[in-house]
Scaffold this motif. Structure first.
Motif, short mmCIF file in Angstrom:
data_model
loop_
_atom_site.label_atom_id
_atom_site.label_comp_id
_atom_site.label_asym_id
_atom_site.label_seq_id
_atom_site.Cartn_x
_atom_site.Cartn_y
_atom_site.Cartn_z
N GLU A 55 4.64 8.55 2.23
CA GLU A 55 5.35 9.87 2.17
C GLU A 55 5.41 10.44 0.90
O GLU A 55 5.43 11.88 0.89
CB GLU A 55 6.41 10.07 3.23
CG GLU A 55 6.15 9.40 4.67
CD GLU A 55 7.30 9.73 5.42
OE1 GLU A 55 8.17 10.69 5.43
OE2 GLU A 55 7.21 8.81 6.58
N MET A 78 5.91 7.46 -6.02
CA MET A 78 6.08 6.08 -5.69
C MET A 78 5.07 5.57 -6.85
O MET A 78 5.11 4.52 -7.66
CB MET A 78 5.63 5.45 -4.69
CG MET A 78 7.05 5.86 -3.57
SD MET A 78 8.26 5.38 -4.24
CE MET A 78 8.05 3.72 -3.84
N THR A 124 7.37 3.04 3.53
CA THR A 124 7.36 4.53 3.86
C THR A 124 7.41 5.23 2.84
O THR A 124 6.88 6.53 2.96
CB THR A 124 8.68 4.59 4.73
OG1 THR A 124 8.48 3.70 5.92
CG2 THR A 124 8.91 5.95 5.54
N LEU A 125 8.29 5.07 1.82
CA LEU A 125 8.25 5.90 0.74
C LEU A 125 6.90 6.08 0.17
O LEU A 125 6.59 7.16 -0.27
CB LEU A 125 9.28 5.41 -0.40
CG LEU A 125 10.82 5.72 0.17
CD1 LEU A 125 11.68 5.07 -0.87
CD2 LEU A 125 11.16 7.19 0.33
N ARG A 126 6.21 4.92 -0.05
CA ARG A 126 4.76 4.97 -0.60
C ARG A 126 3.95 5.94 0.07
O ARG A 126 3.15 6.73 -0.55
CB ARG A 126 4.11 3.60 -0.82
CG ARG A 126 4.70 2.83 -1.94
CD ARG A 126 4.05 1.28 -1.94
NE ARG A 126 4.82 0.60 -2.75
CZ ARG A 126 5.88 -0.27 -2.42
NH1 ARG A 126 5.98 -0.34 -1.22
NH2 ARG A 126 6.36 -1.04 -3.19
#
Length: 120
Positions: A22, A27, A18-20
């Motif tokens: 958003e 990231m 999810t972080l990658r």
């Protein structure tokens, strides 16, 4: 109920995805730093992973313990190398590090096929 390092790393991997998606720039930067830092040089990749595990233990980071133990197994760490590193962690960090050293043994036993299971 005991924590499972397979569950911890699986759940964190999903959250990292999810972080990658958003915050891709952040990231990508972190991934580049990790990849470059962990490359074998004067210190081997295995030595660097042992150091990373030690810092994860000192920081009491379950995800760090799980991911770095998995990486160490991929790199061929022996149980003896792991145990020697955990001894240093305990020496430097006292009781709290001893508790996370025990967690690193649990992670090793969980991820390593056919590993000797701890008595706990």
């Amino acid at each position: 109920m005991s924590k499972s390092f397979q569950t911890i790393t699986s759940d964190l991997s999903k959250a990292l995805d999810t972080l990658r998606a958003e915050i891709p720039g952040t990231m990508q930067g972190f991934s580049t730093m990790a990849r470059e830092s962990m490359k074998a040089g004067v210190l081997s990749a295995l030595d660097k992973e042992l150091i990373a595990l030690a810092i994860g233990i000192a920081s009491r980071c379950d995800g760090c313990v799980g991911f770095h133990v998995k990486a160490l197994i991929r790199l061929g760490v022996s149980r003896e190398q792991l145990m020697e590193t955990l001894g240093i962690c305990t020496y430097m960090g006292g009781g709290p590090s001893l508790m996370y050293a025990a967690e690193a043994v649990r992670a090793y036993d969980e991820f390593m096929p056919g590993a000797m299971k701890s008595a706990a």
